[in-house]
Design an enzyme around this catalytic site. Structure first.
Site, PDB file in Angstrom:
ATOM      1  N   GLU A  47       0.810  -1.222   0.000  1.00  0.00           N
ATOM      2  CA  GLU A  47       0.000   0.000   0.000  1.00  0.00           C
ATOM      3  C   GLU A  47       0.842   1.269   0.000  1.00  0.00           C
ATOM      4  O   GLU A  47       0.424   2.290  -0.551  1.00  0.00           O
ATOM      5  CB  GLU A  47      -0.946   0.011   1.212  1.00  0.00           C
ATOM      6  CG  GLU A  47      -2.066  -1.022   1.142  1.00  0.00           C
ATOM      7  CD  GLU A  47      -1.704  -2.357   1.754  1.00  0.00           C
ATOM      8  OE1 GLU A  47      -2.598  -3.216   1.878  1.00  0.00           O
ATOM      9  OE2 GLU A  47      -0.504  -2.535   2.110  1.00  0.00           O
ATOM     10  N   MET A 471      24.180   9.024   3.248  1.00  0.00           N
ATOM     11  CA  MET A 471      24.071  10.323   3.892  1.00  0.00           C
ATOM     12  C   MET A 471      24.294  10.229   5.393  1.00  0.00           C
ATOM     13  O   MET A 471      24.949  11.091   5.989  1.00  0.00           O
ATOM     14  CB  MET A 471      22.698  10.947   3.587  1.00  0.00           C
ATOM     15  CG  MET A 471      22.568  12.389   4.085  1.00  0.00           C
ATOM     16  SD  MET A 471      23.816  13.505   3.402  1.00  0.00           S
ATOM     17  CE  MET A 471      23.141  13.828   1.776  1.00  0.00           C
TER      18      MET A 471
END
Length: 589
Positions: A47, A471
């Site tokens: 979903e 990162m």
């Protein structure tokens, strides 16, 4: 004609041609009504993929994206995609199933208060308890999603409402969207008067430019005035990359030319931007010498984080169009020589600090690869995930329109890229759509490769693999004394083999000398294709504004541990009291 059949016909009347979803118990009447309808339903494999795909569809087109899920876990799996749409102002209508009204409040199977759970992350929510409410609820949902500052709207549909007789309901008719009011005349006069007094003006443009359908008016304004211009992450493409006034992106990973211009300007002409922390750095020291003219279609943003000397709320296209000619005339008047010298200084910096792509060694240099890909696919729609690769795309891809650049800005949601690319490709089947992802982000919604294969969506995937959460690793290197904690992804699977297992062809490149051939082969491939790119684990994104510093204090490898000011870079963890200074896998908005 039951409630579910009425809803399907209403979607068709609203001009919806594709929706993304996953069926389940309480939404089953709706899926039964979809059988044989003209709507194109895309069956995703999770979903969250449905929410991000509807999100990408809406970002690429400006139209309302629609996603569907059942109650309980189906609805809760949509939440991240809904939040992303809210924070980046993306128009979406979210349909969720709910247990029948007579079971609500009984802790029934898969009952969840999705209405209450999503209240902070939607423009509005609806929970119709009778089929007679559907016409009002449905029309209002689409109107609200589109109007003003766009955003997501939730309709939670009890199963008995979907199944109730709807033969007496009127045919759905979409509601018109009220236009954004025009700017006040007095505000425009004040803005023009303030600009006439400045010597070092800078335009600071944000995502509101595209949200307000003001891209053409904005370009005409900059062309006429010649003002040096900086862009946020979401505004990239509002000016073409090669435009003579475009100094590039500002902020944490912005260009030196852009950041220095903002820090030294005496007038900041803000267009559809909101002074986000990733754009401003240390807000108290952002543009310290500047007076502010703030134009925004959402008046609530004006003065929220930085006081405006002149506030110009209202329709951005009208504001820019009405100011362009008077300001252009003023550029040749008082202080014209000073303004020309300022513009020359800004452009000289842009040239002097332009990115270099001649990295030493034989490894793939990600910025050079992305720049080359943007040259080979200049009209591509790029859906980007979150991480170092997101900032490399922002820095080095040459965008010609903001709707070419789909990125999770404010929320910084990993897993966004692949389903967003899927949605963009469904919206425009003939478009060149490229997904740029990292090995961390890619694994978060990798199951959508099955969806791409099923619908034969010709998405081209560039997977930059540094075997790490890049990162976070970079922040740990710079600000946590190289204490690398839980960032190792060296046990990644063979992504090319994974893609082939899904029935998607795959390529691999790990040498700089082979990049051009690999990119050409990727773009020439028929159907969905993945290019796995091995890059250096130690590669960092530069420049970088450290936490709690202003945008003039940028780091890059040449600084050898010092800031532009010559001050030592503090090698300390960011303050735990400031959430905005934590990486949290999120990047500048």
């Amino acid at each position: 004609m039951n409630g579910a059949h009425w809803l399907v016909q209403a979607l068709e009347a609203e001009g919806v041609d594709a929706l993304f979803g996953y069926p389940g118990g309480t939404i089953m009447p709706f899926y039964d009504a979809l059988h044989g309808a003209s709507l194109k339903h895309v069956l995703v494999r999770h979903e969250q993929g449905a929410a991000f795909a509807a999100n990408g569809y809406a970002r690429a087109s400006g139209r309302v994206g629609v996603c569907v899920a059942t109650s309980g876990p189906g609805a809760s799996n949509l939440v991240t995609g809904i939040a992303d749409a809210m924070f980046d102002s993306v128009p979406m209508v979210v349909l969720t199933g709910q247990v029948p009204t007579f079971l609500m409040g009984t802790d029934a199977f898969q009952e969840l208060d999705v209405f209450g759970m999503t209240l902070p992350i939607v423009k509005h929510s609806f929970l119709p308890r009778s089929v007679d409410e559907l016409p009002r609820v449905f029309a209002e949902a689409f109107r609200i999603a589109r109007s003003g500052r766009p955003g997501p709207v939730l309709i939670d549909l009890p199963k008995d409402v979907q199944m109730a007789d709807a033969s007496h309901l009127p045919v759905h008719s979409p509601l018109p969207v009220e236009p954004v009011p025009g700017p006040p005349d007095a505000a425009l006069h004040e803005a023009a008067a303030l600009v006439s007094q400045c010597r070092k003006p800078v335009v600071y443009a944000g995502g509101g430019v595209v949200l307000g359908d003001a891209v053409e008016a904005f370009r005409e304004f900059v062309d006429l005035t010649g003002l040096p211009t900086v862009l946020t992450l979401k505004a990239l493409g509002a000016l073409p990359a090669g435009h003579p006034s475009n100094l590039g992106m500002l902020g944490m990973h912005g260009s030196r030319a852009a950041n220095m211009a903002v820090q030294e300007c005496d007038l900041l002409f803000v267009v559809g931007a909101r002074f986000d922390d990733r754009a401003t750095g240390k807000l108290a020291e952002f543009a310290p010498n500047a007076r502010v003219v703030h134009l925004d279609g959402d008046g609530c943003e004006i003065g929220k984080l930085r006081a405006a000397d002149v506030a110009v709320p209202g329709n951005l296209s009208q504001s820019l169009s009405r100011l362009a000619a008077p300001l252009a005339a003023q550029m040749e008047g008082r202080h014209a020589a000073a303004r020309k010298a300022w513009r020359d200084t800004c452009l000289e910096r842009r040239s002097r600090h332009a990115a270099r792509y001649d990295a030493p060694g034989d490894k793939v240099y990600a910025p050079a690869l992305l720049k080359r890909l943007s040259e080979l696919a200049p009209n591509a729609v790029v859906a980007c995930d979150v991480g170092q690769h997101q900032m490399w795309v922002a820095q080095h891809w040459r965008f010609n329109h903001p709707r070419q650049h789909l990125t999770s800005g404010s929320l910084g949601a990993m897993g966004f890229g692949l389903p967003a690319a899927m949605g963009a490709q469904m919206e425009s089947p003939d478009a060149q759509v490229v997904c740029v992802s990292g090995d961390g982000s890619f694994m978060m919604n990798i199951q959508e490769l099955a969806t791409i294969r099923r619908y034969r969506l010709p998405v081209k995937i560039v997977l930059l693999d540094n075997s790490a959460l890049g990162m976070v690793r970079q922040w740990q290197e710079l600000f946590f004394e190289k204490r690398y904690s839980e960032i190792d992804l060296s046990d990644n699977p063979d992504f090319a083999e994974v893609a082939r297992a899904f029935g998607i062809q795959a390529l691999h490149v790990d040498k700089a000398a082979n990049v051009d051939d690999a990119l050409r082969a990727l773009l020439a491939a028929d159907g969905p294709t993945l290019l796995h790119v091995a890059i250096d684990t130690a590669a960092n994104v530069w420049p970088l504004v450290p936490p709690n510093h202003n945008n003039a204090q940028m780091m890059d490898p040449d600084d050898a541990g010092t800031l532009d000011t010559g001050e030592p870079v503090p090698v300390q963890p960011p303050s735990a009291s400031s959430a905005s200074e934590e990486p949290n896998n999120a990047l500048p908005a």
